[in-house]
Scaffold this motif. Structure first.
Motif, short mmCIF file in Angstrom:
data_model
loop_
_atom_site.label_atom_id
_atom_site.label_comp_id
_atom_site.label_asym_id
_atom_site.label_seq_id
_atom_site.Cartn_x
_atom_site.Cartn_y
_atom_site.Cartn_z
N UNK A 117 19.75 14.12 -80.24
CA UNK A 117 20.69 14.95 -79.60
C UNK A 117 21.21 14.73 -78.03
N UNK A 118 20.38 14.11 -77.21
CA UNK A 118 20.79 14.02 -75.90
C UNK A 118 21.84 12.73 -76.00
N UNK A 119 21.95 12.10 -76.94
CA UNK A 119 23.01 10.85 -77.02
C UNK A 119 24.44 11.31 -77.38
N UNK A 120 24.29 12.17 -78.34
CA UNK A 120 25.61 13.10 -78.81
C UNK A 120 25.96 13.91 -77.50
N UNK A 121 25.18 14.48 -76.89
CA UNK A 121 25.79 15.16 -75.71
C UNK A 121 26.23 14.06 -74.72
N UNK A 122 25.73 12.99 -74.55
CA UNK A 122 26.35 12.21 -73.60
C UNK A 122 27.82 11.85 -73.80
N UNK A 123 27.90 11.35 -75.12
CA UNK A 123 29.30 11.17 -75.92
C UNK A 123 30.30 12.32 -75.62
N UNK A 124 29.95 13.46 -75.77
CA UNK A 124 30.73 14.41 -75.69
C UNK A 124 31.09 14.74 -74.12
N UNK A 125 30.31 14.47 -73.30
CA UNK A 125 30.24 14.41 -71.69
C UNK A 125 31.19 13.52 -71.31
N UNK A 126 31.33 12.11 -71.98
CA UNK A 126 32.44 11.23 -71.52
C UNK A 126 33.49 11.42 -71.83
N UNK A 127 33.82 11.96 -73.13
CA UNK A 127 34.94 12.29 -73.66
C UNK A 127 35.78 13.34 -73.00
N UNK A 128 34.87 14.23 -72.35
CA UNK A 128 35.40 15.42 -71.58
C UNK A 128 35.99 14.62 -70.06
N UNK A 129 34.99 13.76 -69.75
CA UNK A 129 35.30 13.23 -68.34
C UNK A 129 36.63 12.56 -68.36
N UNK A 130 36.74 11.76 -69.41
CA UNK A 130 37.95 10.83 -69.67
C UNK A 130 39.50 11.76 -69.82
N UNK A 131 38.85 12.96 -70.60
CA UNK A 131 40.30 13.80 -70.69
C UNK A 131 40.53 14.22 -69.21
N UNK A 132 39.51 14.78 -68.51
CA UNK A 132 39.83 15.43 -67.16
C UNK A 132 40.43 14.30 -66.28
N UNK A 133 40.04 12.97 -66.37
CA UNK A 133 40.75 11.87 -65.62
C UNK A 133 42.16 11.58 -65.87
N UNK A 134 42.36 11.58 -67.19
CA UNK A 134 43.71 11.33 -67.62
C UNK A 134 44.84 12.41 -67.06
N UNK A 135 44.21 13.90 -67.36
CA UNK A 135 45.12 14.87 -66.86
C UNK A 135 45.03 14.60 -65.28
N UNK A 136 44.33 14.65 -64.50
CA UNK A 136 44.18 14.29 -62.94
C UNK A 136 45.16 13.28 -62.85
N UNK A 137 45.13 12.05 -63.58
CA UNK A 137 45.99 10.93 -63.34
C UNK A 137 47.28 11.47 -63.42
N UNK A 138 47.64 12.18 -64.39
CA UNK A 138 49.03 12.63 -64.78
C UNK A 138 49.36 13.46 -63.65
N UNK A 139 48.48 14.50 -63.19
CA UNK A 139 49.03 15.40 -62.32
C UNK A 139 49.53 14.70 -60.78
N UNK A 140 48.40 13.37 -60.36
CA UNK A 140 48.85 12.66 -59.24
C UNK A 140 50.24 12.01 -59.53
N UNK A 141 50.57 11.64 -60.54
CA UNK A 141 51.73 10.73 -60.73
C UNK A 141 52.76 11.68 -60.77
#
Length: 264
Positions: free
Chosen positions: A27-51
């Motif tokens: 279960x902890x490994x699955x949580x880590x994957x979900x957290x990484x996916x959320x972080x990447x989505x937020x990073x992409x949204x943030x990059x788009x906002x900056x541009x």
């Protein structure tokens, strides 16, 4: 006969029972994957906002380089850059097309983004090789035959076209066959083949027929060039003749392998 040993019996039992069942992900490994996916989505949204949404990367400055006759202000006005727009959204291809359409003097232009807030316009202007007199003004023609500008004063070092068809039957036939436009293109072809040093000393390119084109230099000397064919060979021959016979008044390079000079 001795029976199987304890080790052999253990091995046989393991083979018969098959491979061990796969372990389910923790279960902890699955949580880590979900957290990484959320972080990447937020990073992409943030990059788009900056541009596209922030004020940090918006077009604020347009620089111009490479102009000789045109002014930077003329180029900026024709470019019509969308100041204040996100730099990433600027359509550089449309800006290039707009510049070439509005300013025919421009032969090529590179539009490059200069992060964080600039656009650079690198201009290459056309170079006139011949002038065509039109009324009291002069039309500049480049080596490709493009008539790109009309000016009030003749630029220094650019020869003037003198289209004077001969009254001979052969010249008349040449004019009917090729047309005035073709004769002008041949004159441009000749002017474009002249060495730079000779071009600057050429006052006029005279066209009497397709294969009867001559030059008048600024000091009054004349050059029989012939047609526009073999321009490079004729240019080399004329350069050599001018050095070998500096006092001659007339040069003939219409047949570059058999040149001639005369007068003094």
């Amino acid at each position: 006969m001795a029976g199987p040993t304890t080790a052999e019996r253990g091995a046989r039992q393991q083979e018969s029972s098959g491979p061990p069942p796969a372990r389910r992900p923790r279960l902890p490994a699955l949580r880590t994957l979900i957290a990484l996916a959320v972080a990447l989505a937020l990073l992409g949204a943030g990059g788009g906002w900056v541009l596209y949404g922030s004020q940090w990367l918006r077009l604020e400055e347009v620089s111009v380089s490479g102009t000789r006759v045109l002014t930077p202000a003329q180029v900026r006005e024709a470019a019509d850059a969308p100041l204040g727009a996100p730099l990433a959204s600027v359509d550089t291809g449309a800006m290039e097309n707009r510049l070439r359409r509005k300013l025919p003097r421009i032969a090529a232009v590179d539009v490059v983004r200069s992060w964080p807030q600039g656009i650079g316009l690198k201009v290459t202007e056309r170079t006139p090789v011949l002038l065509v007199k039109k009324g009291g003004k002069f039309v500049e023609v480049d080596k490709g035959g493009v008539r790109f500008a009309t000016v009030s004063h003749a630029p220094k070092g650019v020869p003037l076209l003198e289209l004077r068809p001969s009254r001979s039957r052969s010249a008349a036939a040449s004019l009917r066959r090729f047309g005035e436009g073709r004769l002008v293109r041949e004159a441009v072809r000749v002017a474009g083949a002249l060495p730079e040093a000779v071009a600057h000393r050429t006052r006029a390119v005279k066209v009497r027929s397709y294969d009867d084109i001559s030059l008048t230099l600024t000091d009054g000397r004349t050059v029989a060039w012939g047609s526009g064919e073999k321009g490079a060979a004729k240019a080399r021959t004329l350069t050599a003749l001018l050095k070998a016979a500096p006092s001659a008044r007339h040069f003939d390079v219409s047949v570059p392998t058999a040149p001639a000079s005369s007068g003094s």
